[in-house]
Write a protein that holds these residues in place. Structure first.
Motif, PDB file in Angstrom:
ATOM      1  N   SER A 179      54.622  37.888  46.784  1.00 44.30           N
ATOM      2  CA  SER A 179      53.302  38.299  47.269  1.00 44.30           C
ATOM      3  C   SER A 179      52.220  37.505  46.548  1.00 44.30           C
ATOM      4  CB  SER A 179      53.066  39.805  47.080  1.00 44.30           C
ATOM      5  OG  SER A 179      53.027  40.156  45.700  1.00 44.30           O
ATOM      6  N   HIS A 181      47.935  37.773  45.746  1.00 42.58           N
ATOM      7  CA  HIS A 181      46.754  38.639  45.767  1.00 42.58           C
ATOM      8  C   HIS A 181      45.604  37.872  45.139  1.00 42.58           C
ATOM      9  CE1 HIS A 181      49.599  41.922  46.616  1.00 42.58           C
ATOM     10  NE2 HIS A 181      50.342  41.315  45.710  1.00 42.58           N
ATOM     11  N   ARG A 229      47.068  39.176  50.249  1.00 46.76           N
ATOM     12  CA  ARG A 229      45.880  40.001  50.391  1.00 46.76           C
ATOM     13  C   ARG A 229      44.726  39.345  49.638  1.00 46.76           C
ATOM     14  NH1 ARG A 229      48.815  41.040  53.578  1.00 46.76           N
ATOM     15  NH2 ARG A 229      49.829  42.999  54.151  1.00 46.76           N
ATOM     16  N   GLN A 260      45.649  38.876  54.990  1.00 46.84           N
ATOM     17  CA  GLN A 260      44.679  39.897  55.378  1.00 46.84           C
ATOM     18  C   GLN A 260      43.541  39.922  54.368  1.00 46.84           C
ATOM     19  OE1 GLN A 260      46.319  43.809  56.228  1.00 46.84           O
ATOM     20  NE2 GLN A 260      48.229  42.928  57.012  1.00 46.84           N
ATOM     21  N   VAL A 262      40.631  41.961  52.620  1.00 49.05           N
ATOM     22  CA  VAL A 262      40.403  43.376  52.308  1.00 49.05           C
ATOM     23  C   VAL A 262      39.048  43.507  51.628  1.00 49.05           C
ATOM     24  CG1 VAL A 262      41.239  45.397  51.057  1.00 49.05           C
ATOM     25  CG2 VAL A 262      42.893  43.754  51.979  1.00 49.05           C
ATOM     26  N   THR A 300      46.434  48.815  46.892  1.00 44.30           N
ATOM     27  CA  THR A 300      46.973  47.841  47.849  1.00 44.30           C
ATOM     28  C   THR A 300      48.009  46.929  47.194  1.00 44.30           C
ATOM     29  OG1 THR A 300      44.865  47.866  49.046  1.00 44.30           O
ATOM     30  CG2 THR A 300      46.368  46.037  49.489  1.00 44.30           C
TER      31      THR A 300
END
Length: 309
Positions: A179, A181, A229, A260, A262, A300
């Motif tokens: 992931s 971020h 994210r 995405q 956020v 999140t």
């Protein structure tokens, strides 16, 4: 039991390693608390680079204040404490001297830990501000392959890239990214260098080829898009959305990543009527540093890391 490595990279205006680790630990504790399987190992890596540019910036400020006309300029504190911190960090990193120091620091702090991983482990990246650009540049930009660079620097970058699954020369070994971020990230602006940095049709700052290759190999391994994210406070002048830039950043690899944007919060209610004016810039620094302890950001990130397999 697979290990979840969590790599934290700070942004501008962070000059104390202990404070950086304190802020990172806020998110780290939320991640650990969210994982019900307590046998699951979460190992942090704190990449601190904020002291490498202090001497040069202090020298610049001293030169500015020594100017006979400095007192005639408006917003002097804003210039030296906000604009200089961001633009100065960017300019210094893009220079070969400080950029090389940052690479060597990353190698010292992260390589030993990451070399212990394998394809059953997972790597999660959490970056703030200019730290996003620094990490992506080290891992994917072509400028670190330039023969004009010292061979030790080029080898350091190769070693760092080799610990990631999906990158040459051994794309089938290393730790897979699980992931990404990004918080308060100016990556959208940095993508312009893909266009403006062209020399003979090749941009030395272009992140796309290696990043696309990594994402494609990850998709083959995991058979699902990589979650990314991008957190942005509406009053943060450094934060930009990236959902609409997928094609520019990733070329034909957009299907391999789930990006995405956020919005971390709606901002101060009293500032909203002035949201498109310059007044909220006075609180821009506060907004830019708000992500580490933001409940939505923590929730999140924790949910995505908890669900990673």
């Amino acid at each position: 039991m697979p290990t979840d490595y969590v790599l934290f990279v700070h942004g501008v205006k962070v000059h104390d390693s202990k404070e950086f680790e304190r802020l990172s630990t806020i998110l780290l504790n939320r991640i650990r608390d969210s994982i019900s399987d307590k046998s699951r190992v979460v190992t942090p890596i704190f990449f601190f680079w904020g002291d490498l540019n202090l001497a040069a910036q202090k020298e610049l400020v001293a030169g500015l204040t020594a100017s006979p006309k400095w007192s005639d300029f408006w917003f002097r504190d804003f210039r030296t404490e906000q604009i200089l911190e961001f633009v100065g960090d960017a300019a210094l990193y893009l220079s070969r001297h400080v950029g090389t120091q940052v690479v060597q620091r990353f190698r010292e702090k992260g390589l030993g830990v990451l070399k212990g991983g394998n394809t059953s482990d997972r790597l999660h990246i959490i970056t703030h501000s200019w730290g996003t650009v620094i990490l992506f540049d080290i891992l994917f930009a072509r400028r670190w392959e330039d023969p004009i660079l010292d061979v030790e620097v080029r080898n350091s970058v190769k070693e760092l890239r080799n610990v990631l699954f999906g990158l040459d020369p051994n794309p089938q070994s290393g730790i897979p990214l699980a992931s990404i971020h990004t918080m308060g990230s100016p990556l959208a602006l940095f993508s312009l260098l893909n266009i403006s940095g062209n020399v003979n049709g090749v941009s030395t700052h272009d992140l796309t080829p290696d990043l696309s290759r990594l994402l494609a190999n990850l998709y083959t391994l995991r058979q699902k898009p990589l979650p990314w994210r991008n957190f942005a406070h509406p009053g943060d002048p450094i934060a930009y959305p990236i959902e609409g830039l997928k094609r520019m950043l990733l070329d034909s690899s957009t299907a391999y990543v789930d990006i995405q944007d956020v919005i971390s919060e709606q901002g101060n209610i009293f500032n909203r009527p002035f949201s498109q004016k310059l007044v909220p810039l006075l609180w821009g620094g506060e907004a830019h540093g708000s992500y580490w302890d933001n409940p939505l950001v923590g929730k999140t990130i924790s949910e995505i890391i908890r669900a990673a397999v």
